[in-house]
Design an enzyme around this catalytic site. Structure first.
Site, PDB file in Angstrom:
ATOM      1  N   HIS A  30       0.657  -1.214  -0.014  1.00 46.24           N
ATOM      2  CA  HIS A  30       0.086  -0.011  -0.105  1.00 46.24           C
ATOM      3  C   HIS A  30       1.185   1.205  -0.087  1.00 46.24           C
ATOM      4  CE1 HIS A  30      -1.912   3.362   2.582  1.00 46.24           C
ATOM      5  NE2 HIS A  30      -2.477   3.121   1.695  1.00 46.24           N
ATOM      6  N   SER A  31       0.485   2.238  -0.805  1.00 45.88           N
ATOM      7  CA  SER A  31       1.102   3.442  -0.752  1.00 45.88           C
ATOM      8  C   SER A  31       2.591   3.376  -1.265  1.00 45.88           C
ATOM      9  CB  SER A  31       1.020   4.116   0.497  1.00 45.88           C
ATOM     10  OG  SER A  31       1.338   5.695   0.366  1.00 45.88           O
ATOM     11  N   GLY A  32       3.673   3.676  -0.529  1.00 44.24           N
ATOM     12  CA  GLY A  32       4.967   3.380  -0.779  1.00 44.24           C
ATOM     13  C   GLY A  32       5.311   1.825  -0.917  1.00 44.24           C
ATOM     14  N   GLY A  34       3.119   0.023  -2.273  1.00 45.81           N
ATOM     15  CA  GLY A  34       2.541  -0.192  -3.692  1.00 45.81           C
ATOM     16  C   GLY A  34       3.559   0.076  -4.766  1.00 45.81           C
ATOM     17  N   ILE A  54      -2.146  -1.114  -4.106  1.00 40.65           N
ATOM     18  CA  ILE A  54      -2.837  -0.332  -3.337  1.00 40.65           C
ATOM     19  C   ILE A  54      -2.344   1.213  -3.194  1.00 40.65           C
ATOM     20  CG2 ILE A  54      -4.543   0.257  -1.493  1.00 40.65           C
ATOM     21  CD1 ILE A  54      -4.255  -2.962  -0.688  1.00 40.65           C
TER      22      ILE A  54
END
Length: 296
Positions: A30-32, A34, A54
């Site tokens: 997720h985020s970084g 991801g 994500i």
């Protein structure tokens, strides 16, 4: 080769210690995290059969730390599908095998990573798979739009969930037993991203046929006991990826455990378990960062 080499070495160790099915190794973040998942899929397509991204950004959006927040996170960097795909192919130019399947998720009200980046991710990975950007299947799963892109054989190779109205986080369904809302970057949107990813990867039975069916008799324990500080550093090797140092929690855990393999011997793995690697934020440690790998 930096952090991505370290992750692959973790996978190798799991294979040695637990005899995992090397054809069923997956990565999600997720985020970084991801962004890091995209790095792993691009640079190690021979290791990972699929991955979940994500609220992430495209592979090689930039190699400059100063460009991560802008333009990569917001407003997003616009390139053609061919340009995005070429960046992935250049990551491992000698590779001629199949590329990993990719499950892309984004909240339409994400306040950290512009939702437009998900469109660029779809463009990148459909081009890598040699298919166009028009989905063959558009349906609704747990109340949210999903687009499925299939290859010439009809196999779903890229999917995108638009979690309408949701912000920046990993998507859980606490009432259904998928996670508990104890962390800032876990969004209880009544949809379990971990479960649906596992289904897409073929770990829960139906396989990636794009029909949206889900085996709900699967343990989808999402680890939400996570450090919720907002300092993020997914500092990966700049030769092959992006330094996704952002001001958002990068590594929420989309962990799903104990998936059925799809048949009695583990879904074609000869009884060997698959591996889902989550680039996640682990509780404890000097800076709260960590990664985890587990045999499903």
């Amino acid at each position: 080769l930096g952090e991505n080499q370290s992750i692959v070495e973790m996978v190798d160790r799991m294979a040695t210690d637990f005899g995992i099915d090397r054809s069923r190794v997956f990565v999600a973040g997720h985020s970084g995290g991801g962004a890091q998942a995209a790095v792993m899929l691009a640079t190690w397509p021979d290791v990972f059969a699929g991955g979940g991204i994500i609220a992430g950004i495209t592979y090689r959006c930039t190699t400059l730390k100063g460009e991560v927040a802008s333009p990569c996170l917001s407003p997003g960097r616009d390139r053609s599908p061919q340009e995005w795909g070429d960046l992935v192919r250049a990551a491992y130019p000698e590779y001629s095998g199949p590329y990993p399947r990719v499950s892309i998720w984004h909240g339409s009200s994400d306040f950290v990573v512009n939702p437009a980046t998900s469109r660029e991710l779809v463009d990148q990975w459909t081009n890598v798979h040699g298919i166009d950007q028009t989905p063959e299947v558009e349906d609704t799963v747990d109340g949210y739009p999903r687009a499925v892109h299939q290859d010439g054989s009809g196999q779903a190779v890229v999917e995108f969930y638009n979690v309408t109205g949701a912000g920046h986080g990993t998507f859980i369904d606490a009432e259904a037993g998928c996670g508990e809302r104890r962390g800032t970057y876990f969004v209880d949107a009544d949809i379990c991203s971990a479960l649906h990813m596992a289904n897409f990867f073929g770990l829960t039975g139906p396989g990636p046929d794009g029909d949206g069916d889900v085996d709900t008799d699967v343990d989808t324990d999402v680890d939400t006991d996570a450090d919720t500080d907002t300092d993020v550093d997914t500092d990966a090797d700049t030769d092959t990826d992006v330094d996704a140092d952002t001001d958002a929690d990068a590594d929420a855990d989309a962990d799903s455990g104990e998936e059925d393999g799809g048949d009695e011997d583990g879904g074609g793995g000869g009884g060997k378990p698959p591996l889902l690697f989550c680039n996640c934020r682990a509780a404890g440690g000097s800076d709260g960062h960590g990664t985890a790998a587990g045999a499903a």
